[in-house]
Design a protein around this motif. Structure first.
Motif, mmCIF file in Angstrom:
data_model
loop_
_atom_site.group_PDB
_atom_site.id
_atom_site.type_symbol
_atom_site.label_atom_id
_atom_site.label_comp_id
_atom_site.label_asym_id
_atom_site.label_seq_id
_atom_site.Cartn_x
_atom_site.Cartn_y
_atom_site.Cartn_z
ATOM 1 N N HIS A 170 34.258 34.823 29.687
ATOM 2 C CA HIS A 170 35.325 35.401 30.577
ATOM 3 C C HIS A 170 34.959 36.618 31.285
ATOM 4 O O HIS A 170 35.688 37.018 32.165
ATOM 5 C CB HIS A 170 36.337 35.898 29.434
ATOM 6 C CG HIS A 170 37.127 34.679 28.815
ATOM 7 N ND1 HIS A 170 37.632 33.633 29.536
ATOM 8 C CD2 HIS A 170 37.230 34.252 27.570
ATOM 9 C CE1 HIS A 170 38.387 32.679 28.910
ATOM 10 N NE2 HIS A 170 38.028 33.024 27.777
ATOM 11 N N TRP A 192 35.638 36.813 35.238
ATOM 12 C CA TRP A 192 36.886 37.895 35.728
ATOM 13 C C TRP A 192 35.980 39.173 36.193
ATOM 14 O O TRP A 192 36.841 39.809 36.941
ATOM 15 C CB TRP A 192 37.649 38.369 34.534
ATOM 16 C CG TRP A 192 38.768 37.451 34.141
ATOM 17 C CD1 TRP A 192 38.746 36.213 33.176
ATOM 18 C CD2 TRP A 192 40.169 37.317 34.673
ATOM 19 N NE1 TRP A 192 40.003 35.776 33.553
ATOM 20 C CE2 TRP A 192 40.933 36.315 34.254
ATOM 21 C CE3 TRP A 192 40.808 38.223 35.783
ATOM 22 C CZ2 TRP A 192 41.987 35.952 34.644
ATOM 23 C CZ3 TRP A 192 42.157 37.844 36.266
ATOM 24 C CH2 TRP A 192 42.620 36.852 35.716
ATOM 25 N N CYS A 193 34.919 39.403 35.797
ATOM 26 C CA CYS A 193 34.213 40.604 36.239
ATOM 27 C C CYS A 193 33.060 40.465 37.279
ATOM 28 O O CYS A 193 32.772 41.149 38.070
ATOM 29 C CB CYS A 193 33.711 41.662 35.140
ATOM 30 S SG CYS A 193 35.243 41.726 34.113
ATOM 31 N N PRO A 209 38.978 34.731 40.032
ATOM 32 C CA PRO A 209 38.972 34.440 38.633
ATOM 33 C C PRO A 209 39.729 33.380 38.377
ATOM 34 O O PRO A 209 40.639 33.061 38.883
ATOM 35 C CB PRO A 209 39.493 35.701 37.764
ATOM 36 C CG PRO A 209 39.274 36.970 38.579
ATOM 37 C CD PRO A 209 39.441 36.329 40.157
ATOM 38 N N GLU A 210 39.249 32.341 37.496
ATOM 39 C CA GLU A 210 39.709 31.217 37.138
ATOM 40 C C GLU A 210 39.789 29.884 37.999
ATOM 41 O O GLU A 210 40.066 28.656 37.763
ATOM 42 C CB GLU A 210 41.195 31.295 36.469
ATOM 43 C CG GLU A 210 41.190 32.433 35.299
ATOM 44 C CD GLU A 210 40.347 31.819 34.042
ATOM 45 O OE1 GLU A 210 40.089 30.599 33.775
ATOM 46 O OE2 GLU A 210 40.371 32.708 33.117
ATOM 47 N N GLY A 243 44.645 34.207 38.232
ATOM 48 C CA GLY A 243 43.245 34.368 38.855
ATOM 49 C C GLY A 243 43.665 34.956 40.176
ATOM 50 O O GLY A 243 42.793 36.066 40.787
#
Length: 363
Positions: A106, A110-111, A120-121, A189
């Motif tokens: 994750h 995300w980062c 993200p995602e 996201g």
């Protein structure tokens, strides 16, 4: 055309002695064959993220900012971008970390992803919950079937639609299919990235534009260029046969055998180091179905030669597996036929292994 010769693309070579750094990460990983991903991520955390943070500070101003940004752009958007994007592809199909350490995954999603233009995602959801299920057919939001695939005008139309409507099309597909878990992940996201960029513009507009916004647009164009080349040649008699293989190319060395796209669509959960062997095992079937295989070139070559209609160059690098073509002229005729629009959806079903793979990676 070329004859099928020795495959030089990467396969796994067992390693007996691991460094202390590698042994540390092996405790958290599912597959030791994925250690190259750890080395890649290490390089990114050492070379990309620190410079990006520095570019947000007031330490660098004027020309000094651009002097720092130029090497940052090279490493993030030229050197690491393809490697990272195709690593993301691999870890979407096969979990990199053990169950108790999914927080590391994750962190990547995300980062780290936003530095390379991935919201993200969204890559996972688009690729796993739609693209592999629909296999480039008309319900696929990134389908190439409605376009003339040796037309620059067609590609501009294709990539423009995806830039402005790709999120909407993917969301509506998942919403219609009642896949709430996926359309919620997609929405969280995508929207969080937009809000993040808006907020960071108030911190440093220049840095946000060049570190996040422009790479975001660049990434989506590059991904659509790749998808266009991967799914440029569609058999009108059997639209499910709509992708290719690229073998013996440096691209496979640095991007985890991504050139074997036909093999990947048939065996989506296969580890990238097993793909060349899988190709050789099934070469007779690929020849019988006239699945195109190119030697020594990759998707950018294919894209450029399609846009310039240099079918002679494509034919020169085409592998004539089992003499499936009698001449270059026959191969060119087949390639030209397979780049035509297929505007009406046919009757098709998703490959059963694709649905199995989706279920396995959904968690």
């Amino acid at each position: 055309m070329k004859a099928l010769t020795t495959i030089t693309d990467p396969v796994y070579i067992p390693k007996e002695n691991f460094s202390s750094y590698e042994r540390f990460w092996l405790r958290y990983m599912n597959d030791k064959r994925d250690l190259p991903f750890i080395h890649l991520l290490t390089g990114i955390h050492l070379l990309v993220l620190p410079i990006a943070i520095l570019l947000y500070t007031p330490v660098l101003q004027g020309w000094y900012w651009w002097i720092a940004y130029i090497p940052y752009f090279y490493f993030s958007q030229l050197y690491f971008k393809g490697r990272f994007g195709l690593m993301l592809h691999c870890i979407s199909h096969r979990k990199l970390f053990k169950k108790n350490f999914t927080w590391i995954y994750h962190w990547i999603i995300w980062c780290v992803c936003p530095f390379f233009g991935h919201t993200p995602e969204t890559y996972f959801v688009h690729h796993m919950a739609m693209h592999h299920v629909e296999n480039n057919m008309h319900d696929d939001a990134s389908s190439t079937l409605n376009y003339r695939r040796d037309s620059l005008r067609g590609f501009i139309s294709y990539v423009t639609r995806f830039l402005f409507l790709g999120f909407r099309d993917t969301f509506m597909y998942l919403f219609t299919k009642k896949r709430k878990k996926f359309y919620m992940r997609l929405s969280y996201g995508e929207i969080s990235f937009y809000l993040f960029c808006i907020g960071m513009c108030f911190v440093n507009l220049q840095a946000t534009l060049w570190i996040f916004i422009i790479p975001f647009v660049f990434a989506r164009i590059v991904m659509m260029l790749g998808n266009w080349a991967q799914h440029a040649f569609v058999d009108p008699e059997n639209p499910e046969d709509n992708t290719i293989n690229c073998i013996n190319t440096k691209y496979n060395q640095i991007c985890w055998n991504d050139g074997y796209h036909a093999v990947h669509h048939n065996r989506p959960a296969l580890h990238y180091t097993e793909i060349p062997v899988e190709f050789m095992k099934n070469k007779d079937k690929y020849a019988a179905d006239k699945i195109l295989t190119f030697d020594g070139i990759h998707y950018l070559h294919i894209f450029v030669w399609l846009m310039t209609k240099r079918y002679d160059k494509l034919a020169a690098n085409l592998v004539n597996v089992n003499n499936m073509f009698a001449s270059d002229e026959e191969a060119i005729a087949v390639m030209q036929e397979r780049t035509r629009k297929i505007p009406e959806p046919g009757i098709y079903t998703a490959h059963p292994e694709m649905k199995t793979s989706l279920n396995m990676t959904e968690a």
